[in-house]
Design an enzyme around this catalytic site. Structure first.
Site: not given
Ligand code: 2HA
Ligand code: ZN
Length: 270
Positions: A116, A139, A141, A169, A210
């Site tokens: 990414e 980033h 998940h 908040e 995602h």
């Molecule tokens: O690196 O999260 O978006 C793995 C991820 C790809």
């Molecule tokens: Zn990811």
């Protein structure tokens, strides 16, 4: 030269990624972070004239020429960063023409930065134009955030409204709202461009089905943004279909006035 394993940016990166892993946000190789470092800071630990190898950036990063980033490695697990930062992280400097990165430290097993990387670098460019103190793109998940995004409209005004209505908040922590992208192929220049476009208005961007991007002037700030969204998404999902008390618009507006915040427009319906 000081010992790089004691450098605050390496120690803090290990602590942050271990914490994110323990939150259950970063399964397997999920998640990636890039952290822009000051040249003077890195020069205390590394000889900046010594380039280990070069790695193509995959897009034109000329706007970041000469900038140095600490970046998580592709295919690497957040759970392993703290115990082996030199394999799982790298420190790279963007070349003068922006087409490659010079590896100054790390990726010890011959690895490279996250897939990414374009989304990260384009997001840095977008945020730096708005806030010169910006440093971190994160980033991850987070489970409830992705769940909430699965049951909610991808209209960013609707998504932001549901968050603001579920936890007082939220409007205080992210008055600029959450940008939302539809389901897209990740790891591409295209998603990088779309993410950076959203970053012009928001410090948080949701990638539908995602995960999420958070930004900030340090790791704590980027983490804190994502943590607030995730906590609220958990409340939203725990009460989905049963909520009786949602935060009224006058309270949301009152909080924004009290803290002198500029709210994202068009989120509240009245
Ligand atoms: O690196 O999260 O978006 C793995 C991820 C790809
Ligand atoms: Zn990811």
């Amino acid at each position: 030269m000081k010992d790089i394993f004691q450098a605050p940016f390496i120690v803090e990166m290990g602590e942050t990624t271990a914490n994110m892993y323990r939150q259950g946000w970063d399964e397997r190789n999920g998640g990636n972070i890039s952290y822009m470092l000051e040249e003077e800071e890195v020069a205390q630990y590394l000889d900046l004239t010594r380039v280990i190898r070069t790695i193509p950036t995959g897009f034109n990063a000329i706007k970041l020429a000469g900038k140095i980033f600490l970046v998580t490695g592709t295919g690497k697990y957040f759970k392993n960063i703290q115990k082996d930062p030199e394999t799982n992280l790298g420190i790279v400097r963007i070349s003068a023409d922006g087409t490659y990165a010079e590896l100054l430290w790390g990726y010890k097993d011959g690895g490279k930065f996250t897939s990414e990387f374009p989304a990260h670098m384009m997001s840095h460019i977008a945020r730096l134009e708005i806030d010169p103190t910006h440093r971190v793109v994160m980033h991850t998940h987070p489970t409830y955030t992705i769940a909430m995004n699965t049951v909610c409209s991808t209209d960013e005004r609707v998504f932001t409204r549901k968050l603001w209505q579920s936890n007082t908040e939220c409007v205080v922590v992210f008055p600029d709202g959450v940008g939302v992208l539809p389901s897209m192929i990740c790891g591409t220049e295209e998603i990088g461009i779309a993410t950076a476009e959203k970053m012009k208005e928001h410090r948080i961007v949701m990638w539908t089905n995602h995960g999420i991007y958070g930004t900030g002037k340090n790791l704590d700030e980027a983490f804190g943004l994502i943590e607030t969204v995730e906590k609220t998404a958990q409340i939203y999902m725990l009460t989905l279909g049963h909520a009786v008390n949602i935060i009224p618009n006058e309270v949301i507006r009152g909080l924004a006035t009290m803290w002198d915040l500029k709210m994202m427009e068009g989120v509240l319906e009245d």
